[in-house]
Design a protein around this motif. Structure first.
Motif, PDB file in Angstrom:
ATOM      1  N   ASP A   1       0.828  -1.211   0.000  1.00  0.00           N
ATOM      2  CA  ASP A   1       0.000   0.000   0.000  1.00  0.00           C
ATOM      3  C   ASP A   1       0.863   1.262   0.000  1.00  0.00           C
ATOM      4  O   ASP A   1       0.565   2.240  -0.695  1.00  0.00           O
ATOM      5  CB  ASP A   1      -0.929   0.007   1.212  1.00  0.00           C
ATOM      6  CG  ASP A   1      -2.015  -1.057   1.127  1.00  0.00           C
ATOM      7  OD1 ASP A   1      -2.270  -1.550   0.010  1.00  0.00           O
ATOM      8  OD2 ASP A   1      -2.590  -1.395   2.177  1.00  0.00           O
ATOM      9  N   THR A   2       1.937   1.229   0.791  1.00  0.00           N
ATOM     10  CA  THR A   2       2.826   2.393   0.868  1.00  0.00           C
ATOM     11  C   THR A   2       3.518   2.640  -0.465  1.00  0.00           C
ATOM     12  O   THR A   2       3.597   3.787  -0.936  1.00  0.00           O
ATOM     13  CB  THR A   2       3.881   2.181   1.965  1.00  0.00           C
ATOM     14  OG1 THR A   2       3.233   1.965   3.227  1.00  0.00           O
ATOM     15  CG2 THR A   2       4.801   3.390   2.082  1.00  0.00           C
ATOM     16  N   LEU A   3       4.014   1.568  -1.076  1.00  0.00           N
ATOM     17  CA  LEU A   3       4.692   1.706  -2.365  1.00  0.00           C
ATOM     18  C   LEU A   3       3.724   2.176  -3.447  1.00  0.00           C
ATOM     19  O   LEU A   3       4.065   3.033  -4.272  1.00  0.00           O
ATOM     20  CB  LEU A   3       5.326   0.377  -2.766  1.00  0.00           C
ATOM     21  CG  LEU A   3       6.567  -0.047  -1.989  1.00  0.00           C
ATOM     22  CD1 LEU A   3       6.960  -1.480  -2.351  1.00  0.00           C
ATOM     23  CD2 LEU A   3       7.739   0.895  -2.278  1.00  0.00           C
ATOM     24  N   ARG A   4       2.516   1.639  -3.453  1.00  0.00           N
ATOM     25  CA  ARG A   4       1.543   2.026  -4.470  1.00  0.00           C
ATOM     26  C   ARG A   4       1.192   3.519  -4.334  1.00  0.00           C
ATOM     27  O   ARG A   4       1.104   4.233  -5.340  1.00  0.00           O
ATOM     28  CB  ARG A   4       0.281   1.177  -4.360  1.00  0.00           C
ATOM     29  CG  ARG A   4      -0.768   1.521  -5.429  1.00  0.00           C
ATOM     30  CD  ARG A   4      -1.986   0.638  -5.364  1.00  0.00           C
ATOM     31  NE  ARG A   4      -1.738  -0.687  -5.921  1.00  0.00           N
ATOM     32  CZ  ARG A   4      -1.677  -1.805  -5.221  1.00  0.00           C
ATOM     33  NH1 ARG A   4      -1.836  -1.764  -3.902  1.00  0.00           N
ATOM     34  NH2 ARG A   4      -1.465  -2.963  -5.804  1.00  0.00           N
TER      35      ARG A   4
ATOM     36  N   SER B   1       2.056   6.498  -7.006  1.00  0.00           N
ATOM     37  CA  SER B   1       0.957   7.298  -7.554  1.00  0.00           C
ATOM     38  C   SER B   1       1.240   8.782  -7.439  1.00  0.00           C
ATOM     39  O   SER B   1       0.688   9.590  -8.194  1.00  0.00           O
ATOM     40  CB  SER B   1      -0.346   6.965  -6.822  1.00  0.00           C
ATOM     41  OG  SER B   1      -0.701   5.608  -6.995  1.00  0.00           O
ATOM     42  N   ASP B   2       2.114   9.149  -6.501  1.00  0.00           N
ATOM     43  CA  ASP B   2       2.403  10.565  -6.256  1.00  0.00           C
ATOM     44  C   ASP B   2       3.704  11.040  -6.880  1.00  0.00           C
ATOM     45  O   ASP B   2       3.931  12.248  -6.986  1.00  0.00           O
ATOM     46  CB  ASP B   2       2.460  10.829  -4.743  1.00  0.00           C
ATOM     47  CG  ASP B   2       1.133  10.597  -4.053  1.00  0.00           C
ATOM     48  OD1 ASP B   2       0.101  10.666  -4.742  1.00  0.00           O
ATOM     49  OD2 ASP B   2       1.130  10.325  -2.834  1.00  0.00           O
TER      50      ASP B   2
ATOM     51  N   GLY C   1      10.058   9.021 -11.784  1.00  0.00           N
ATOM     52  CA  GLY C   1      11.377   9.470 -12.204  1.00  0.00           C
ATOM     53  C   GLY C   1      12.339   9.631 -11.039  1.00  0.00           C
ATOM     54  O   GLY C   1      12.365   8.829 -10.101  1.00  0.00           O
ATOM     55  N   ALA C   2      13.145  10.705 -11.093  1.00  0.00           N
ATOM     56  CA  ALA C   2      14.154  10.942 -10.064  1.00  0.00           C
ATOM     57  C   ALA C   2      13.522  11.130  -8.688  1.00  0.00           C
ATOM     58  O   ALA C   2      14.080  10.702  -7.671  1.00  0.00           O
ATOM     59  CB  ALA C   2      14.989  12.174 -10.423  1.00  0.00           C
ATOM     60  N   GLU C   3      12.341  11.755  -8.660  1.00  0.00           N
ATOM     61  CA  GLU C   3      11.649  11.955  -7.386  1.00  0.00           C
ATOM     62  C   GLU C   3      11.267  10.616  -6.761  1.00  0.00           C
ATOM     63  O   GLU C   3      11.415  10.410  -5.550  1.00  0.00           O
ATOM     64  CB  GLU C   3      10.404  12.806  -7.602  1.00  0.00           C
ATOM     65  CG  GLU C   3       9.660  13.160  -6.321  1.00  0.00           C
ATOM     66  CD  GLU C   3       8.406  13.977  -6.570  1.00  0.00           C
ATOM     67  OE1 GLU C   3       7.672  14.240  -5.597  1.00  0.00           O
ATOM     68  OE2 GLU C   3       8.159  14.340  -7.733  1.00  0.00           O
ATOM     69  N   LEU C   4      10.792   9.690  -7.561  1.00  0.00           N
ATOM     70  CA  LEU C   4      10.438   8.370  -7.054  1.00  0.00           C
ATOM     71  C   LEU C   4      11.683   7.597  -6.653  1.00  0.00           C
ATOM     72  O   LEU C   4      11.669   6.848  -5.670  1.00  0.00           O
ATOM     73  CB  LEU C   4       9.655   7.589  -8.113  1.00  0.00           C
ATOM     74  CG  LEU C   4       9.254   6.154  -7.735  1.00  0.00           C
ATOM     75  CD1 LEU C   4       8.435   6.119  -6.443  1.00  0.00           C
ATOM     76  CD2 LEU C   4       8.461   5.502  -8.869  1.00  0.00           C
ATOM     77  N   ASP C   5      12.762   7.770  -7.396  1.00  0.00           N
ATOM     78  CA  ASP C   5      14.031   7.124  -7.055  1.00  0.00           C
ATOM     79  C   ASP C   5      14.455   7.508  -5.643  1.00  0.00           C
ATOM     80  O   ASP C   5      14.842   6.660  -4.822  1.00  0.00           O
ATOM     81  CB  ASP C   5      15.094   7.544  -8.072  1.00  0.00           C
ATOM     82  CG  ASP C   5      16.367   6.713  -7.966  1.00  0.00           C
ATOM     83  OD1 ASP C   5      16.308   5.599  -7.419  1.00  0.00           O
ATOM     84  OD2 ASP C   5      17.417   7.179  -8.462  1.00  0.00           O
TER      85      ASP C   5
ATOM     86  N   GLY D   1       4.623  -1.143 -13.003  1.00  0.00           N
ATOM     87  CA  GLY D   1       3.782  -1.402 -14.153  1.00  0.00           C
ATOM     88  C   GLY D   1       2.334  -1.047 -13.913  1.00  0.00           C
ATOM     89  O   GLY D   1       1.682  -0.433 -14.762  1.00  0.00           O
ATOM     90  N   GLU D   2       1.819  -1.400 -12.749  1.00  0.00           N
ATOM     91  CA  GLU D   2       0.403  -1.151 -12.458  1.00  0.00           C
ATOM     92  C   GLU D   2       0.088   0.336 -12.335  1.00  0.00           C
ATOM     93  O   GLU D   2      -0.985   0.793 -12.747  1.00  0.00           O
ATOM     94  CB  GLU D   2       0.009  -1.881 -11.175  1.00  0.00           C
ATOM     95  CG  GLU D   2      -0.008  -3.401 -11.317  1.00  0.00           C
ATOM     96  CD  GLU D   2      -0.396  -4.098 -10.036  1.00  0.00           C
ATOM     97  OE1 GLU D   2      -0.727  -3.390  -9.059  1.00  0.00           O
ATOM     98  OE2 GLU D   2      -0.369  -5.345  -9.995  1.00  0.00           O
ATOM     99  N   THR D   3       1.012   1.101 -11.763  1.00  0.00           N
ATOM    100  CA  THR D   3       0.758   2.522 -11.535  1.00  0.00           C
ATOM    101  C   THR D   3       1.163   3.393 -12.720  1.00  0.00           C
ATOM    102  O   THR D   3       0.730   4.552 -12.805  1.00  0.00           O
ATOM    103  CB  THR D   3       1.517   3.016 -10.293  1.00  0.00           C
ATOM    104  OG1 THR D   3       2.933   2.814 -10.493  1.00  0.00           O
ATOM    105  CG2 THR D   3       1.061   2.262  -9.047  1.00  0.00           C
TER     106      THR D   3
END
Length: 256
Positions: free
Chosen positions: A11-14, A18-19, A22-26, A54-56
């Motif tokens: 749930d936390t990763l999803r 979703s928010d 790219g570099a921000e998610l990295d 893939g899902e998001t």
């Protein structure tokens, strides 16, 4: 990892994916403990993270970490379909290959171990395929023709069923893959399944599936891009055939 912990992490990763992308998610994945998860629980972390990418529809350059075997912030040239090589930098904007993912073409790279990376990309393709199937299924249930949902029509149901079978088969291959050949075949199966999903789901969605306003087109582009990364499904199938031809027999890929 306990079921409750895995559900919380999922749930936390999803939500994070979703928010951010790219570099921000990295950076966000690093803050969530991606380096530690990759080092201590790769059999859980890699399928989970890449399936959710893939899902998001999000993306991050963490494939570098899987190929290198460690989350070090480094990058490495990666083989691409057609004998090309690409580099996935830790930051940057999209290129000609994709308007979102910052893949940069490089002249050539040194051979690197690809089994773990192929499994990771396979899980990513699987997540993209499931996202496309979910969009097509929702549309088939909502869209009506001749007074009934189009999900009631055999032609639509067959396309969705064929997509589901391909995705389930690819997931079984990914779960069973442990060695080089198994990982090669799993990545080929995942690429083929994602392309099958793109083809069938676009048909089910009809005209709206071809528009930039609908979410499907992003997943289709992503599937096409990822299929070529670390070898396309067509190239890997030929490579597996060459392995069988040279050895004169088909090796056992999984113990049943």
């Amino acid at each position: 990892m306990e079921t409750a912990e895995l559900d919380l992490l999922t749930d936390t990763l999803r939500k994070t994916m979703s928010d951010a992308s790219g570099a921000e998610l990295d950076e966000a994945l690093t803050a969530l403990g991606w380096p530690e998860m990759l080092a201590e629980l790769p059999e859980v972390a890699v399928p989970l993270v890449f399936r959710l990418l893939g899902e998001t529809g999000a993306h991050a350059p963490v494939l570098n970490d899987v190929v290198l075997g460690r989350a070090s912030g480094e990058t490495v040239p990666l083989p691409y379909a057609g004998g090309r090589w690409v580099l996935w930098p830790r930051s940057g904007s999209g290129t000609g290959l994709d308007e979102e993912i910052p893949l940069a073409a490089v002249p050539e790279g040194s051979p690197v171990p690809l089994a773990a990376g192929r499994r990771a990309v396979g899980w990513w393709l699987l997540g993209s395929g499931r996202a496309m199937l979910a969009l097509a299924r929702a549309h088939a249930l909502d869209r009506t023709q001749f007074g009934k949902p189009i999900a009631a029509f055999q032609a639509v149901r067959h396309r969705l069923a064929e997509t589901l079978v391909a995705l389930e088969g690819a997931e079984a291959c990914l779960v069973a893959a442990t060695d080089d050949l198994g990982s090669l075949l799993a990545k080929a199966a995942a690429g083929d399944a994602a392309l099958t999903a793109a083809r069938h789901c676009q048909q089910v969605l009809g005209g709206i599936g071809f528009t930039a306003e609908h979410a499907l087109h992003r997943h289709v582009r992503r599937a096409l891009l990822l299929d070529g990364l670390l070898g396309s499904s067509r190239e890997l199938t030929r490579e597996a055939g060459e392995v069988v031809r040279r050895s004169g027999s088909a090796p056992r890929v999984v113990e049943l």
